[in-house]
Design an enzyme around this catalytic site. Structure first.
Site, PDB file in Angstrom:
ATOM      1  N   HIS A  75      12.677  -4.182  -2.303  1.00 40.83           N
ATOM      2  CA  HIS A  75      12.001  -4.251  -3.596  1.00 40.83           C
ATOM      3  C   HIS A  75      12.709  -5.294  -4.469  1.00 40.83           C
ATOM      4  O   HIS A  75      13.940  -5.325  -4.526  1.00 40.83           O
ATOM      5  CB  HIS A  75      12.045  -2.878  -4.269  1.00 40.83           C
ATOM      6  CG  HIS A  75      11.324  -2.861  -5.580  1.00 40.83           C
ATOM      7  ND1 HIS A  75       9.949  -2.799  -5.653  1.00 40.83           N
ATOM      8  CD2 HIS A  75      11.777  -2.951  -6.850  1.00 40.83           C
ATOM      9  CE1 HIS A  75       9.596  -2.839  -6.927  1.00 40.83           C
ATOM     10  NE2 HIS A  75      10.677  -2.925  -7.683  1.00 40.83           N
ATOM     11  N   ARG A 125       0.867  -1.174   0.000  1.00 47.44           N
ATOM     12  CA  ARG A 125       0.000   0.000   0.000  1.00 47.44           C
ATOM     13  C   ARG A 125       0.902   1.221   0.000  1.00 47.44           C
ATOM     14  O   ARG A 125       1.890   1.270   0.736  1.00 47.44           O
ATOM     15  CB  ARG A 125      -0.847  -0.046   1.266  1.00 47.44           C
ATOM     16  CG  ARG A 125      -1.964   0.963   1.299  1.00 47.44           C
ATOM     17  CD  ARG A 125      -2.777   0.813   2.570  1.00 47.44           C
ATOM     18  NE  ARG A 125      -3.430   2.075   2.886  1.00 47.44           N
ATOM     19  CZ  ARG A 125      -4.604   2.457   2.413  1.00 47.44           C
ATOM     20  NH1 ARG A 125      -5.278   1.655   1.614  1.00 47.44           N
ATOM     21  NH2 ARG A 125      -5.113   3.628   2.728  1.00 47.44           N
TER      22      ARG A 125
HETATM   23  C1  GAR Z   1       8.975  -9.487  -1.763  1.00 49.25           C
HETATM   24  O1  GAR Z   1       9.485 -10.043  -2.943  1.00 49.25           O
HETATM   25  C2  GAR Z   1       9.202  -7.991  -1.731  1.00 49.25           C
HETATM   26  O2  GAR Z   1      10.418  -7.599  -2.294  1.00 49.25           O
HETATM   27  C3  GAR Z   1       8.045  -7.522  -2.561  1.00 49.25           C
HETATM   28  O3  GAR Z   1       6.958  -8.317  -2.166  1.00 49.25           O
HETATM   29  C4  GAR Z   1       7.447  -9.578  -1.737  1.00 49.25           C
HETATM   30  C5  GAR Z   1       6.919  -9.850  -0.348  1.00 49.25           C
HETATM   31  O4  GAR Z   1       7.223 -11.143   0.057  1.00 49.25           O
HETATM   32  N1  GAR Z   1       7.787  -6.132  -2.356  1.00 49.25           N
HETATM   33  C6  GAR Z   1       7.411  -5.308  -3.333  1.00 49.25           C
HETATM   34  O5  GAR Z   1       7.227  -5.661  -4.483  1.00 49.25           O
HETATM   35  C7  GAR Z   1       7.236  -3.872  -2.888  1.00 49.25           C
HETATM   36  N2  GAR Z   1       7.041  -3.023  -4.032  1.00 49.25           N
HETATM   37  P1  GAR Z   1       7.109 -11.555   1.584  1.00 49.25           P
HETATM   38  O6  GAR Z   1       5.685 -11.167   2.037  1.00 49.25           O
HETATM   39  O7  GAR Z   1       7.276 -13.035   1.591  1.00 49.25           O
HETATM   40  O8  GAR Z   1       8.174 -10.831   2.352  1.00 49.25           O
END
Ligand code: GAR
Length: 201
Positions: free
Chosen positions: A108, A90
């Site tokens: 990221h 968010r």
């Molecule tokens: C991760 O790959 C993180 O880098 C990405 O969401 C995933 C969450 O995984 N974040 C984004 O894309 C932010 N823009 P997790 O819930 O297993 O940590």
């Protein structure tokens, strides 16, 4: 002991990697609170299982700033020193970001500034990139645009799918985030323009 506030929306594997780094004394900090904007986030259940303070503030339908005021109260109530976004899907209001200057980190799944926003791994594959990776950065008011603290490259293989590439990037995310948090908590860096300079990097 420095106190972390974790914000997440989903699976929470980055949160769990941070919790493991603390448990294994690779990161000197404590998790003060885990907050999710999605009540059904598996990461929230995992936090409760570990006996952590875990709160859900459902965001659906709420005005961004009104929601973020709630979030700020929750984080302040737990006296957090640093806020770590761990799959928090968010966008934060400028109001929230100005409350915690240079105290919010994000991870990221690309080598920023390439492939900001959603589905970064898909974007890398579609673009035909040969190398992607992950980035930990300070959060500013732009989209994935704040000063970069640390990055790890990950090669894109010819046979990669979004899933296989995401899995390899995620392994590196889990290593990188705790190291970047340790650096920021140590205070052993300075920010010169966009550059984060540290002898620890
Ligand atoms: C991760 O790959 C993180 O880098 C990405 O969401 C995933 C969450 O995984 N974040 C984004 O894309 C932010 N823009 P997790 O819930 O297993 O940590």
């Amino acid at each position: 002991m420095k106190r972390l506030g974790i914000l997440l929306s989903g699976r929470g594997s980055n949160f769990l990697a941070i919790a493991d780094a603390i448990a294994e004394h690779r990161l000197d900090a404590e998790i003060a609170v885990v907050i999710s904007n999605r009540p059904d986030a598996p990461g929230l259940a995992a936090a409760l299982e570990r006996g952590l303070h875990a709160i859900s503030f459902p965001s659906q339908g709420l005005d961004r700033e009104i929601y973020d005021r709630q979030l700020i109260e929750g984080l302040r109530a737990h006296h957090v020193d640093l806020i770590c976004l761990a799959g928090y899907m968010r966008i934060l209001s400028g109001y929230f970001i100005r409350e915690f200057p240079q105290r919010i980190l994000n991870i990221h799944p690309s080598l920023l500034p390439a492939f900001p926003g959603l589905d970064a791994q898909h974007q890398a594959l579609e673009h035909g990139a040969k190398i992607t990776g992950c980035t930990v950065h300070f959060v500013d008011e732009g989209l994935d645009s704040g000063p970069i603290i640390a990055q790890t490259p990950v090669p894109v293989l010819d046979q990669d799918t979004v899933e296989s590439l995401s899995t390899r990037i995620l392994q590196e995310e889990h290593r990188l985030y705790s190291k970047a948090i340790a650096l920021v908590l140590s205070g052993n860096y300075r920010i010169d323009g966009r550059r984060v300079i540290s002898s620890m990097l």
